[in-house]
Motif scaffolding. Sequence first.
Motif: not given
Length: 227
Positions: A207, A212-213, A215, A218
């Motif tokens: 990523s 975190n990823f 949107e 994801k």
Amino acid sequence: MIETYDVRDFLGKGKDRFHIEGEVRCSRAAKSKISINPMGAAPSKRSFQLEISDVNFAGAILFGIGPGKHRCTIETAGNLRAVVNFWRNSNLWIGERITINNARIFLDNAEMKVGKDNLWSDEIIVQTSDQHGIHDLDSGFILRAGRREMTFEEHVWIGRRALIMPDVRIGRGSIVGAGSTVTRDIDSFCVAAGSPARIVRSNSTWSRSPHNFSEYEKDWVAENRPS
């Protein structure tokens, strides 16, 4: 707004003796971020067609144009900083959402495709061919003399100072570690590292955020990860 310019509008001072023809299609803002430098013997014929379709293109690219007929299509507005040299009828396509922080790309009798959402670090070298002849003394043949193909599939991360050698495909979602030398295809959703690079981890991706990823990521992973 995309406008059409004569390729000779981008040549540096004193380059008018070179035989070069073609068009550059880009926004007025992108025009100032492009330089074109003819390479090779002055009488040789060169043709270069460049299209940058996103009006918000950012970065700076120096195109070296050797003899032959060449085409380059760039669809991204992302930051692209690179030196790209074309020899002997080569073509390059760069998709959407691409970041290239610093790369040197050598295209010689080659086709190269960079799929969307690639992230390349800096000091990357992509070598699409040997560029000079390697001769077998018994047969007299030149080895590996055919046209070459390079493919970077979607959502590939290339680490700092990686060297990508001819005729490889890097699968979607994969990572090439810093300082690696890639000499063969790399499967999708894996981490490859070393010289020569080998797969050190499977069922993995990356990523842009270290936490975190996004949107977008994801959704992309959900759609593309192996079942």
